[in-house]
Scaffold this motif. Structure first.
Motif, PDB file in Angstrom:
ATOM      1  N   GLY A 269       0.908  -1.018   0.324  1.00 52.60           N
ATOM      2  CA  GLY A 269       0.069  -0.278   0.028  1.00 52.60           C
ATOM      3  C   GLY A 269       0.945   1.702  -0.100  1.00 52.60           C
ATOM      4  O   GLY A 269       0.356   2.310  -0.354  1.00 52.60           O
ATOM      5  N   SER A 270       2.133   0.922   0.385  1.00 48.00           N
ATOM      6  CA  SER A 270       2.780   2.262   0.176  1.00 48.00           C
ATOM      7  C   SER A 270       3.598   2.606  -1.264  1.00 48.00           C
ATOM      8  O   SER A 270       4.383   3.664  -1.689  1.00 48.00           O
ATOM      9  N   GLY A 271       3.047   2.327  -1.795  1.00 48.99           N
ATOM     10  CA  GLY A 271       3.403   2.297  -3.592  1.00 48.99           C
ATOM     11  C   GLY A 271       4.267   1.132  -4.331  1.00 48.99           C
ATOM     12  O   GLY A 271       5.207   0.779  -3.969  1.00 48.99           O
ATOM     13  N   ARG A 272       4.559   1.449  -5.222  1.00 46.72           N
ATOM     14  CA  ARG A 272       5.952   1.103  -6.388  1.00 46.72           C
ATOM     15  C   ARG A 272       7.042  -0.529  -5.922  1.00 46.72           C
ATOM     16  O   ARG A 272       5.474  -1.081  -5.992  1.00 46.72           O
ATOM     17  N   LEU A 273       7.700  -0.545  -5.367  1.00 47.58           N
ATOM     18  CA  LEU A 273       8.493  -1.805  -5.844  1.00 47.58           C
ATOM     19  C   LEU A 273       7.653  -1.899  -3.989  1.00 47.58           C
ATOM     20  O   LEU A 273       7.372  -3.879  -4.355  1.00 47.58           O
TER      21      LEU A 273
ATOM     22  N   VAL B 284       6.425  -6.041  -5.545  1.00 49.89           N
ATOM     23  CA  VAL B 284       6.575  -7.585  -4.270  1.00 49.89           C
ATOM     24  C   VAL B 284       4.907  -8.323  -3.463  1.00 49.89           C
ATOM     25  O   VAL B 284       5.391  -9.301  -3.825  1.00 49.89           O
ATOM     26  N   ALA B 285       4.764  -7.107  -2.891  1.00 47.77           N
ATOM     27  CA  ALA B 285       3.526  -7.875  -2.228  1.00 47.77           C
ATOM     28  C   ALA B 285       2.146  -8.260  -3.274  1.00 47.77           C
ATOM     29  O   ALA B 285       1.899  -9.331  -2.987  1.00 47.77           O
TER      30      ALA B 285
ATOM     31  N   SER C 121       8.064 -10.461   4.636  1.00 44.51           N
ATOM     32  CA  SER C 121       6.524 -11.087   5.417  1.00 44.51           C
ATOM     33  C   SER C 121       6.260  -9.756   4.533  1.00 44.51           C
ATOM     34  O   SER C 121       6.560  -8.704   4.288  1.00 44.51           O
ATOM     35  N   VAL C 122       4.596  -9.578   4.907  1.00 44.33           N
ATOM     36  CA  VAL C 122       3.947  -7.800   4.675  1.00 44.33           C
ATOM     37  C   VAL C 122       2.761  -7.631   5.830  1.00 44.33           C
ATOM     38  O   VAL C 122       2.122  -8.416   6.420  1.00 44.33           O
ATOM     39  N   PHE C 123       3.595  -6.202   5.319  1.00 46.63           N
ATOM     40  CA  PHE C 123       2.219  -6.015   6.090  1.00 46.63           C
ATOM     41  C   PHE C 123       0.991  -5.002   5.682  1.00 46.63           C
ATOM     42  O   PHE C 123       1.850  -3.885   3.904  1.00 46.63           O
TER      43      PHE C 123
ATOM     44  N   THR D 239       0.800  -4.710  16.766  1.00 42.78           N
ATOM     45  CA  THR D 239       1.058  -6.528  17.031  1.00 42.78           C
ATOM     46  C   THR D 239       2.307  -7.075  16.283  1.00 42.78           C
ATOM     47  O   THR D 239       3.049  -7.791  16.649  1.00 42.78           O
ATOM     48  N   GLN D 240       2.156  -6.467  14.895  1.00 40.69           N
ATOM     49  CA  GLN D 240       3.423  -7.329  13.728  1.00 40.69           C
ATOM     50  C   GLN D 240       4.740  -7.200  14.164  1.00 40.69           C
ATOM     51  O   GLN D 240       5.318  -7.521  14.513  1.00 40.69           O
TER      52      GLN D 240
END
Length: 263
Positions: free
Chosen positions: A204-208, A212-213, A240-242, A254-255
């Motif tokens: 959700g932060s954009g670009r690369l 990847v996500a 992993s993914v946020f 929490t993560q």
């Protein structure tokens, strides 16, 4: 102007009153020697922030600033985590510096950048400039330490960022956070993964980060063989993914707790 100390370090006081220790390192300088020379001793938990903030949507930028000013900086302060990043006053590094200031943080914030690509605030640009289209950048004024490493282009710092973070952490928890980013961040990510480090991608932060996500989720066919290769090799063991836009800040905290083994 910077002042050289008796130990060969440089100290610089920014206009906001922040005193930073600065160390120039040679190509063959060992990570442990560089860290001890500047006064950073491990093992201690570390967080490495890589990426940028280009072409970010207003929604993502607003949520990311909340994330930096809230869970990330507050968690780093409570757990005394040493945060490392690229050290220049732009993008997510700017956000990290201001987040530390926002929470009146006392945790170490360490910038690592190529010597020939940075300037001190108020100083003239170094000469000669290697690439007029990609000039040197000022140091972010809320950092406590800087390593200026050999290099005349962005990306020269990649192995230093990962190596210094890994060495300082030692047996303590450590992670790398990828936010947005482009080709330099892809190099950063690869170096971190090859060292065995865990990389958390902020979707959700954009670009690369989104590429990847989306490759991981299957939401978008992989368009970059390098990204596909990294995902195939390192997900889910090291990647992993946020979810920045669809998770609450409490979920993100929490993560962080899970990554750093905090009850």
């Amino acid at each position: 102007m910077p002042k050289t100390s008796a130990y060969g370090l440089t100290e610089h006081t920014f206009s906001n009153g922040q005193l930073a220790k600065i160390l120039k390192v040679n190509t063959d300088t060992a990570y442990g020697h560089a860290l001890s020379s500047i006064g950073l001793n491990g093992p201690t938990p570390t967080l490495l922030v890589i990426g940028g903030a280009s072409l970010m949507s207003p929604e993502s930028q607003a949520k990311l600033i909340q994330f930096f000013n809230g869970p990330l900086a507050a968690f780093s302060q409570r757990q005394n985590i040493t945060v490392l990043d690229g050290g220049t006053d732009a993008g997510v590094i700017h956000m990290m510096g201001h987040a530390r200031n926002h929470v009146q943080g006392r945790f170490n914030l360490v910038g690592v950048a190529p010597l020939n690509m940075v300037i001190f605030p108020g100083d003239d640009l170094p000469q000669p400039i290697e690439d007029p289209d990609d000039p040197p950048a000022e140091l972010e004024p809320h950092h406590t330490h800087f390593f200026l490493v050999p290099g005349k282009t962005w990306g020269s710092e990649s192995r230093w960022l990962a190596g210094l973070s890994e060495t300082l952490a030692g047996s303590s928890p450590t992670m790398t956070l990828l936010i947005n980013g482009g080709q330099i961040s892809l190099k950063d990510m690869r170096v971190n993964l090859e060292l065995g480090r865990k990389v958390t991608v902020v979707a959700g932060s954009g670009r690369l980060a989104d590429k990847v996500a989306n490759t991981i989720s299957g939401a978008m066919p992989p368009e970059d063989e390098q990204i596909q290769q990294l995902v195939s090799m390192y997900y889910p063991k090291q990647i992993s993914v946020f979810d920045l836009l669809n998770s609450s800040l409490d979920d993100l905290q929490t993560q962080l707790k899970h990554h750093f083994n905090v009850e």
